[in-house]
Structures are given as structure tokens and as C-alpha cells.
Design a protein around this motif. Sequence first.
Motif, PDB file in Angstrom:
ATOM      1  N   LEU A 416     -48.365 102.845 -51.647  1.00  0.00           N
ATOM      2  CA  LEU A 416     -49.083 103.177 -52.871  1.00  0.00           C
ATOM      3  C   LEU A 416     -49.093 102.001 -53.852  1.00  0.00           C
ATOM      4  CD1 LEU A 416     -47.973 106.873 -53.492  1.00  0.00           C
ATOM      5  CD2 LEU A 416     -50.054 106.028 -52.425  1.00  0.00           C
ATOM      6  N   HIS A 417     -47.979 101.267 -53.901  1.00  0.00           N
ATOM      7  CA  HIS A 417     -47.947 100.100 -54.793  1.00  0.00           C
ATOM      8  C   HIS A 417     -48.880  98.999 -54.297  1.00  0.00           C
ATOM      9  CE1 HIS A 417     -44.812 100.517 -57.947  1.00  0.00           C
ATOM     10  NE2 HIS A 417     -44.410 101.540 -57.184  1.00  0.00           N
ATOM     11  N   LYS A 418     -49.013  98.911 -52.984  1.00  0.00           N
ATOM     12  CA  LYS A 418     -49.873  97.864 -52.423  1.00  0.00           C
ATOM     13  C   LYS A 418     -51.334  98.100 -52.786  1.00  0.00           C
ATOM     14  CE  LYS A 418     -50.663  95.398 -48.074  1.00  0.00           C
ATOM     15  NZ  LYS A 418     -50.359  95.373 -46.615  1.00  0.00           N
ATOM     16  N   GLY A 419     -51.704  99.347 -53.055  1.00  0.00           N
ATOM     17  CA  GLY A 419     -53.097  99.668 -53.346  1.00  0.00           C
ATOM     18  C   GLY A 419     -53.490  99.521 -54.798  1.00  0.00           C
ATOM     19  N   VAL A 420     -52.628  98.971 -55.634  1.00  0.00           N
ATOM     20  CA  VAL A 420     -52.948  98.819 -57.059  1.00  0.00           C
ATOM     21  C   VAL A 420     -54.119  97.858 -57.220  1.00  0.00           C
ATOM     22  CG1 VAL A 420     -52.106  98.065 -59.302  1.00  0.00           C
ATOM     23  CG2 VAL A 420     -50.584  99.313 -57.761  1.00  0.00           C
ATOM     24  N   GLN A 421     -55.145  98.313 -57.919  1.00  0.00           N
ATOM     25  CA  GLN A 421     -56.324  97.483 -58.221  1.00  0.00           C
ATOM     26  C   GLN A 421     -56.495  97.432 -59.735  1.00  0.00           C
ATOM     27  OE1 GLN A 421     -59.748  99.032 -56.180  1.00  0.00           O
ATOM     28  NE2 GLN A 421     -59.167  98.127 -54.207  1.00  0.00           N
ATOM     29  N   SER A 422     -56.121  96.313 -60.285  1.00  0.00           N
ATOM     30  CA  SER A 422     -56.218  96.174 -61.738  1.00  0.00           C
ATOM     31  C   SER A 422     -57.681  96.165 -62.156  1.00  0.00           C
ATOM     32  CB  SER A 422     -55.532  94.881 -62.188  1.00  0.00           C
ATOM     33  OG  SER A 422     -54.159  94.925 -61.860  1.00  0.00           O
ATOM     34  N   ARG A 423     -58.031  97.128 -63.004  1.00  0.00           N
ATOM     35  CA  ARG A 423     -59.408  97.240 -63.492  1.00  0.00           C
ATOM     36  C   ARG A 423     -59.402  97.433 -64.993  1.00  0.00           C
ATOM     37  NH1 ARG A 423     -61.370 102.106 -59.944  1.00  0.00           N
ATOM     38  NH2 ARG A 423     -59.139 102.316 -59.531  1.00  0.00           N
ATOM     39  N   ALA A 424     -60.532  97.120 -65.592  1.00  0.00           N
ATOM     40  CA  ALA A 424     -60.664  97.239 -67.047  1.00  0.00           C
ATOM     41  C   ALA A 424     -60.852  98.697 -67.428  1.00  0.00           C
ATOM     42  CB  ALA A 424     -61.829  96.384 -67.542  1.00  0.00           C
ATOM     43  N   VAL A 425     -59.763  99.411 -67.490  1.00  0.00           N
ATOM     44  CA  VAL A 425     -59.782 100.829 -67.856  1.00  0.00           C
ATOM     45  C   VAL A 425     -58.948 100.999 -69.111  1.00  0.00           C
ATOM     46  CG1 VAL A 425     -59.226 103.179 -67.149  1.00  0.00           C
ATOM     47  CG2 VAL A 425     -60.037 101.527 -65.448  1.00  0.00           C
ATOM     48  N   LEU A 460     -57.319 104.927 -56.037  1.00  0.00           N
ATOM     49  CA  LEU A 460     -56.343 103.848 -56.137  1.00  0.00           C
ATOM     50  C   LEU A 460     -55.854 103.701 -57.574  1.00  0.00           C
ATOM     51  CD1 LEU A 460     -58.114 101.185 -53.887  1.00  0.00           C
ATOM     52  CD2 LEU A 460     -56.204 102.672 -53.280  1.00  0.00           C
ATOM     53  N   PRO A 461     -54.591 103.311 -57.741  1.00  0.00           N
ATOM     54  CA  PRO A 461     -54.065 103.101 -59.099  1.00  0.00           C
ATOM     55  C   PRO A 461     -54.720 101.902 -59.755  1.00  0.00           C
ATOM     56  CG  PRO A 461     -52.452 102.439 -57.445  1.00  0.00           C
ATOM     57  CD  PRO A 461     -53.560 103.105 -56.698  1.00  0.00           C
ATOM     58  N   GLY A 470     -39.863 103.814 -58.461  1.00  0.00           N
ATOM     59  CA  GLY A 470     -40.652 104.557 -57.492  1.00  0.00           C
ATOM     60  C   GLY A 470     -42.136 104.503 -57.750  1.00  0.00           C
ATOM     61  N   ILE A 471     -42.781 105.656 -57.612  1.00  0.00           N
ATOM     62  CA  ILE A 471     -44.224 105.751 -57.813  1.00  0.00           C
ATOM     63  C   ILE A 471     -44.574 106.374 -59.153  1.00  0.00           C
ATOM     64  CG2 ILE A 471     -44.695 105.868 -55.336  1.00  0.00           C
ATOM     65  CD1 ILE A 471     -44.940 108.873 -55.554  1.00  0.00           C
ATOM     66  N   ALA A 472     -43.546 106.638 -59.964  1.00  0.00           N
ATOM     67  CA  ALA A 472     -43.809 107.242 -61.273  1.00  0.00           C
ATOM     68  C   ALA A 472     -44.493 106.256 -62.215  1.00  0.00           C
ATOM     69  CB  ALA A 472     -42.504 107.739 -61.903  1.00  0.00           C
ATOM     70  N   GLY A 473     -44.381 104.959 -61.921  1.00  0.00           N
ATOM     71  CA  GLY A 473     -45.001 103.979 -62.789  1.00  0.00           C
ATOM     72  C   GLY A 473     -46.458 103.698 -62.488  1.00  0.00           C
ATOM     73  N   LEU A 474     -47.004 104.289 -61.414  1.00  0.00           N
ATOM     74  CA  LEU A 474     -48.417 104.083 -61.076  1.00  0.00           C
ATOM     75  C   LEU A 474     -49.300 104.834 -62.071  1.00  0.00           C
ATOM     76  CD1 LEU A 474     -48.222 104.468 -57.196  1.00  0.00           C
ATOM     77  CD2 LEU A 474     -48.334 102.351 -58.508  1.00  0.00           C
ATOM     78  N   ARG A 475     -50.394 104.222 -62.471  1.00  0.00           N
ATOM     79  CA  ARG A 475     -51.315 104.828 -63.406  1.00  0.00           C
ATOM     80  C   ARG A 475     -52.722 104.850 -62.799  1.00  0.00           C
ATOM     81  NH1 ARG A 475     -47.344 106.347 -64.851  1.00  0.00           N
ATOM     82  NH2 ARG A 475     -46.294 106.166 -66.897  1.00  0.00           N
TER      83      ARG A 475
END
Length: 614
Positions: A416-425, A460-461, A470-475
Motif C-alpha cells: 500500500l505504501h508503494k502505491g502512493v501517488q503524490s497529487r495536487a489534492v 491509490l493514496p 503502519g497504514i494509518a498514515g496513508l491519505r
Amino acid sequence: MSLIVRLQPHSDESLHGFLRRVSERNLAPSLKAFLASFGVKSRLAYSDTELARLAEMLHLDAAQLAVRQPAPDSCNVMLRPKYQIREGYKVCPRCIAQHPYQRIGWGHVLMTACPHHDIQLVSSCVACNQGFNALGQLDRCDCGQPYAQNTGVTASEQTLALSALMLGVEHPARHSLPPAWRSGVPPADLVDLLCLLGKQFTGQSRSRGKSTADEMMVEAHTGFGLLLQWPTRFDEALRSRLASTEGPGLAKRLGGWYRELHQRYTDPAYDCIRQALVQHLTHNFDGHLNLRLSTIDPQHLKDKCWLTSEEAGRLIGIGSQLIRSAVTTGEVRGKVTVNGKNRFVSIHRDVVEKVRQDRLQYLTATEVRRRLGVSKVVFEKLMQSGALDRKTKAQRPSLVSAEFLAVDVDTLVKRLHKGVQSRAVDESAWVGLQGISSKNGIPDTHICQVLQKILHQEILPVAVIAEVPGIAGLRYNMDEIKGCFAEEQLEPVLSITQLARLRGWKHESIKEWIETGFLKAHRESVNGKLHWVIPLSGLLEFTSEFAVLADLARRNDTKSIWMLRGLVPGGVEPALAPRTGQGTRRGVLLRIDDLVRAAQPSKRERFSTSPVLP
């Protein structure tokens, strides 16, 4: 009394001896009289107030006096009150001849030799054969015979070694002691330890209660004798004790002194005794039960190959009963020894290590939640969405109770962390796993659907908070999540309680309408419990077809029974009129069509001849 002569104490001079020396040099008739002039009584140990008064009169620092008197917490083994001579006086003839003052060590019951001159201390006069007076003159007996004229008798190696050890004096006699004891100052509780060892190995019965001075001497010298020629005598004593006793229990065969050794005598100087004891028992103890030493330090088991169930349980981290059961049933390889009615279980260290490693590979549900950083509710939703595989007992190794593989949890977090895609949100649109709930407008029926899309990385986050575990920090983007079910807007629903508050209807009446099929509703699970909910379409259909008699009566400021009697001649009959336990009618429903027909004049005349209900 003002002092004629001011003196400074010698480095190894006792407080009692210093006061005697000062009183003699200032021509006082006796020590008691000298102290009485200061308003102080002669005693073994003085209070802080008395010490301060003495220090002032002697023109000394009180600390110089305090370190020379016996005290229970003294760091000097020679100054523990428990082992001080209460009556009499001992001297070294050669020491007193060289420098006539009383040494600190001479007041200790175990101090019997002078390591400086290798002779025994004397306590009686060679001329009058009387014991020395501790309140008399420093260098001569009451009969006038100088102490220096007493014959010096060569001391034994053991008494010299013990005296040199307690004084902290370098001496060849100490070379047969444990390496840590061959130089330096011993711990303050040394004599207590020697007496503890001696009580177990004297081989003599002793009086009950507090030990006498003679018994204390025998016990201490016996305990000290075990430490000479280290570790030969100590091993021989242990071997003899184990050979003369029977049974599997160590405490029964060896005595319980080793527990006190580990719990009370914690000074590093005693580590050599602990290590020698453990080494001997590791190789020579033939009992079946736990050594008990492992309760203090698991390292004590490092040389044992076969362990008891208690020892194995402590290393693995489970109860010994589980191990006994597993070995008995053959689930785990081990040995079962039967001795009469008793059964003793042994298990090889390699098997124990294999079980321990297997248990480290699995996590409990609580450990998984901590590693993921999620709450119990979110964790249950993730499990319903298929996030992790829960292993059954048949799929797990022996003696493993946890249900989740640690590697599966770590893989999920990394994926799940590997799938982080930083976007302008905008951060206001961010939402974590905890926020995917009905409070944020996501229906309960769609939560698992959203989580499945997240697990399959269809959603994706957009950011991650690094300090959250863990995964609690994913947004995630809340707009993207709501877009998953935007086309399937659910119909608004009301609970029975909400409808009762909204319309003022009785709770039991609404439930009766639902159960009889007049009001359409269905059951939904809320926090694990089934509840009736009424969709908006069902409520509209109900209100378009039926009128509640109580509502009509309330509008006309009358009672339901009188309004119903007025409507019956017009052909209006209740569609539903349930009776309560007391026979009264509640929740009476009237069809709106019947009310409309009754309102037409032609219809009223047709039913005007109908009988009126009672």
C-alpha cells in the motif's frame, strides 16, 4: 572540659579507640568521665547530634567521626553492628607496639589475625590471664602488663586470608580465593553471605532463632572455607550434597540458599559464586525439575540440552502445561519420564528453539492492529474486505496460537505504501482509513467496497504522513472515494424511533403496522444488531393510502373513539385496529379512499341506515 592536646584520628583508627586515645592524652580519669564532660554517654554508635557535639569539642569534622563508628548501612564490612564485639578487646601485639591506637578491624568478631604481621590477635593478658578491658588503657592490661609483651602466634592461612579480605589488604593468603576477591575491598554484606553458605554446609544442628556468637563464627568460617582453593572446595561441597540427597527437586536436595544468593546478593563480586554454582549444576545435577536459577537469568540455561517443561515454557513464552500436553500427545518431540505417580517431561533445546522461531513468525490480532496502526473497527472491516488470511489451527505449526503471518502483514503495508501517488489534492479532501465511515457520508454497505478497491490498488493514496505507523498514515482523496458509489445513491431510511419522534406515533403501533404489512420496511445490521428501517418510498406509500385515526382526532380536538363512531355511519371501517392487553385500540388505521367516499353526499345517504358500532 577544654582539651589540653588536640589529636587527629589515624586512617584505620576506630571511633571508640580514638576517643580512648584523646581521653588518655588529655589526662581524663576514664573514657566515661571524658565523654560525660561533653554531656555524652559512651556507646557503640552515637547519634548525629552527639557526633556533632563531639566533633565541635574535638575540633574535627563530624564526617571524620561518622565513618569510623558502626552503622547498619556502612560500606565498610568491619563496621556492621551485627558483628561487633560487645564485650572485651582484641589487639595485635606488634601493631600496638609500633603505634598504640585501636584499629577498626579489631572490633569485628571474625577478625582473628593480623595480615600485616601474620600473627593471631590476642584478647587476654599473658600475665593475669584476664580479658582485655575495652575501657581501660590502650596499650596495657589493667594489671599493668603491656600488650606488646604478649607472644605472637603464627596465624593459619585461612584466618589470614579472611582477615586480609575484610580489611582489603593485599596478602598471599588471598591468592586461593576467587579472582575477583584476591585484591580490593569486599562488599559490605560479605559476612552475611559467608554465614548463608556456612549454614548449609556446616553439617551440624544449630539453635533456633538468632545465631549465637560461636555459631556465627563456625558458619562464617565454614562458608569462607568453601571459597579457598577456588573452585575446588566449592564444587566438592556441592557434589557431596547432591550425592547425599535424592529426588528431582533442586531446593530439596541443595537447599533454598541459592535463591537468596540470586535475589539478595547482587553485588558483581558474587558473580563468581553464581557462575560456579550454575556451571556445576548444569553438568552434574541429575534432577528432572527446573533449576529455578533460570527465573533470575535465562543465560543460566545456555549449556543445558534437555530442558524441563517450565524452562522451555519460559524460553518460548508459554505455559509449561501446554508443553507437557504437546509432548505427551506427540505433537512435539520430547521425553516423558514416569517416577511413581509423578511424570516429568523433558524437551530438547533444538525443538524449543524451533517452536520459538515458529511463534515469532505469527502475530495475534492485537499485534496486527498495532503494526497496521488501525482501530479494532477498521481492522474488522479490512478483514471483511479480504486484507489478510487468517490461519486455522491445522495450518499453523505446533504450539502457535497467533493466527496471522507477520510476513503477510509487512507485505500488505509495503504494497500500500508503494502505491502512493503524490497529487495536487487539497488537504481538506484527505481522508485516512479511519475516516472511511458513515460519519463522513460513506454508507456502511459501501465501506467494504471502498476498502476492496484500496486493497486492489484501484484507489491509490495521494499522500502519506511519515510519523504515523503502519497504514494509518496513508491519505486518500475523499472525492475519489465518493465517486465509487455516486451513481448508486441510497434511498433515505428512518428507524422506528426516528419515525416515532417525527410523527408522534407510538413505537409499538409502528411496529404493528410493519409486521402486518401495512408499512413497508426491512431489517439492517447496525453495530452487529438487526433493526427495522423504513425507506422514504414506503413511508410515502403508507401515508398516501392510510390515515392514522389518532392524527385525525388530534386535529379535530376530540378522541379517537368518538371520531370513529361518527365515521362508521358513512361506511368508514378501520383497516387495522389492534387491541392492547387492556382491550383498548391503538394505532387504528383508516383507508383514505373510505374517507373520500364517506365525504360524498350520495355515499352518506346510502350508509345512513347502517347500524352504529357500539
